[in-house]
Design an enzyme around this catalytic site. Sequence first.
Site, short mmCIF file in Angstrom:
data_model
loop_
_atom_site.label_atom_id
_atom_site.label_comp_id
_atom_site.label_asym_id
_atom_site.label_seq_id
_atom_site.Cartn_x
_atom_site.Cartn_y
_atom_site.Cartn_z
N ALA A 150 17.30 122.27 86.06
CA ALA A 150 17.28 122.40 87.53
C ALA A 150 16.61 121.19 88.15
O ALA A 150 15.72 121.30 89.01
CB ALA A 150 16.57 123.70 87.94
N TYR B 172 17.47 117.14 89.82
CA TYR B 172 18.35 116.72 90.92
C TYR B 172 19.81 117.02 90.60
O TYR B 172 20.56 117.51 91.44
CB TYR B 172 18.21 115.22 91.18
CG TYR B 172 16.90 114.86 91.80
CD1 TYR B 172 16.68 115.07 93.15
CD2 TYR B 172 15.86 114.33 91.04
CE1 TYR B 172 15.46 114.75 93.72
CE2 TYR B 172 14.64 114.02 91.59
CZ TYR B 172 14.45 114.23 92.94
OH TYR B 172 13.25 113.93 93.51
N LYS C 64 13.56 125.17 82.25
CA LYS C 64 12.29 125.41 81.56
C LYS C 64 11.28 126.13 82.45
O LYS C 64 10.54 126.98 82.00
CB LYS C 64 11.76 124.03 81.17
CG LYS C 64 10.75 124.00 80.09
CD LYS C 64 10.30 122.58 79.86
CE LYS C 64 11.11 121.89 78.79
NZ LYS C 64 10.65 120.54 78.47
N GLU D 36 6.08 101.60 91.51
CA GLU D 36 5.73 102.67 92.46
C GLU D 36 4.38 103.31 92.09
O GLU D 36 3.57 103.62 92.96
CB GLU D 36 6.83 103.73 92.50
CG GLU D 36 8.10 103.22 93.18
CD GLU D 36 8.95 104.34 93.78
OE1 GLU D 36 9.11 105.38 93.12
OE2 GLU D 36 9.44 104.17 94.91
N GLN E 103 19.60 109.53 93.35
CA GLN E 103 20.69 109.29 94.31
C GLN E 103 22.06 109.52 93.64
O GLN E 103 22.90 110.27 94.13
CB GLN E 103 20.58 107.84 94.82
CG GLN E 103 21.57 107.48 95.86
CD GLN E 103 21.47 105.99 96.29
OE1 GLN E 103 22.28 105.53 97.05
NE2 GLN E 103 20.49 105.25 95.83
#
Length: 403
Positions: free
Chosen positions: A11, A13, A38, A170, A319
């Site tokens: 579950a 993206y 999970k 990031e 994306q």
Amino acid sequence: MKRPTILVLGAGYGGLSTVVNLQKIVGTDEADIILVNKNDYHYESTWLHEASAGTLRPDQVRYDVKDVINSSKVNFVKATVDGIDVNAKKVTTSAGEYTYDYLVIGLGFEGETFGIPGLDKYALSIANVNAARQIRDHIEYQFATWSTEEVQDDTRLTIVVGGAGFSGIEFLGELGNRIPELCKEYDVPKEKIRVVCVEAAPMVLPGFDPELVEYAVRQLEAKGIEFSIGTPVVEATPEGVKIKKGEEEFEFITAGTVVWAAGVRGNRLIESSGIENMRARVKVEKDMRAPGFPDVFIVGDCALMINEETNRPYPPTAQIAMQQAVTIAKNIVALIKGNDTEEFVPSLKGTVCSLGEHDAIGDVMGRKLTGTKASIMKKVIDNRALFMIGGIPLVLKKGKFTL
Ligand code: FAD
């Protein structure tokens, strides 16, 4: 006639978007949809660098799967997938065995350590929400210990980040903001801290516009982050990492924290599934099916697609995973109805790399952005992903609104 069973694994993206799209276009009596994950929550993998640095609480990064699925159409099973056998059309999980008419594999990424000795054991990896919490707590523990130990070991306060790609940069951006807060909280002088980004490739953020990369490096260096570029990590030990600086030249960086963010591969369950793969990624057909298995679709980071313009694989991104999910849902419905499947064509809108809460670089629809503008764009992208899965209620619950 028996309704076909659509079994979706993961579950993230890719998997969750597939289910959300399926529940919009499949009638209740047209198919049984089963989603196995999970945890009973989805986490935003694209926000894990924030949870890892401690700039976002782990609970802000996740939301319950049941909040976005229609339980009259989807049977959600909280279970760990232990094995996939596409020849026997069988999936083994901690909640029992499942068979399917259509299978969607969306089990996401794992860190790739390229066989470098010690990394698996001694480096932390931004792999999921619990791993992110572990990184945050580990760094805080080092600060707390330094400030209470009798003989202070300054190397505790050195953080090595392996990888100057997207997630490494990031994460460094968040650390650059978090470290001054930690110094204040634990009475640690700022000059005791060392954050080193080690990268094997000769450049930072390969594939990004050089001017934007220069901006990113400048901003991070201004926050005290050091870069060691073109210097591969050759070994990790409990004390730190050994890097190669020249033909016969090595340096050992003693560090209290090593975070490995230098590469991802697909989920290892793919390797024993019977599907041909490369580092647990499946080179999918144009309609997202696994070669040789017309009832199996692969979504997200487990899928490998070649960009014909560059002849290189598309980077694994949320994306692309969410766009693939739309096509996969349509293609499953087409197959159920006996129609032809359609080709997946990615529509790349650009990329924004965050450098901390109020700073970023981005290349969006041909426009180069830096600073606040790029950072606002990043939040728009983050909120859009929430909207696409859970609509306005999810954006209001989990969205990012501070500018
Ligand atoms: P995931 O989203 O990882 O989901 C996989 C799901 O499978 C998870 O829910 C997991 O719990 C579940 N799962 C795994 N194993 C099992 C099992 N055995 N049994 C049951 N369930 C299991 N991409 C972008 O587009 N933009 C960004 O800005 C961006 N930033 C990123 C920053 C960081 C720090 C990281 C790590 C990644 C970033 N990415 C970004 C990449 C993006 O997160 C991935 O490409 C995306 O998450 C892939 O989606 P997925 O559905 O394949 O996997």
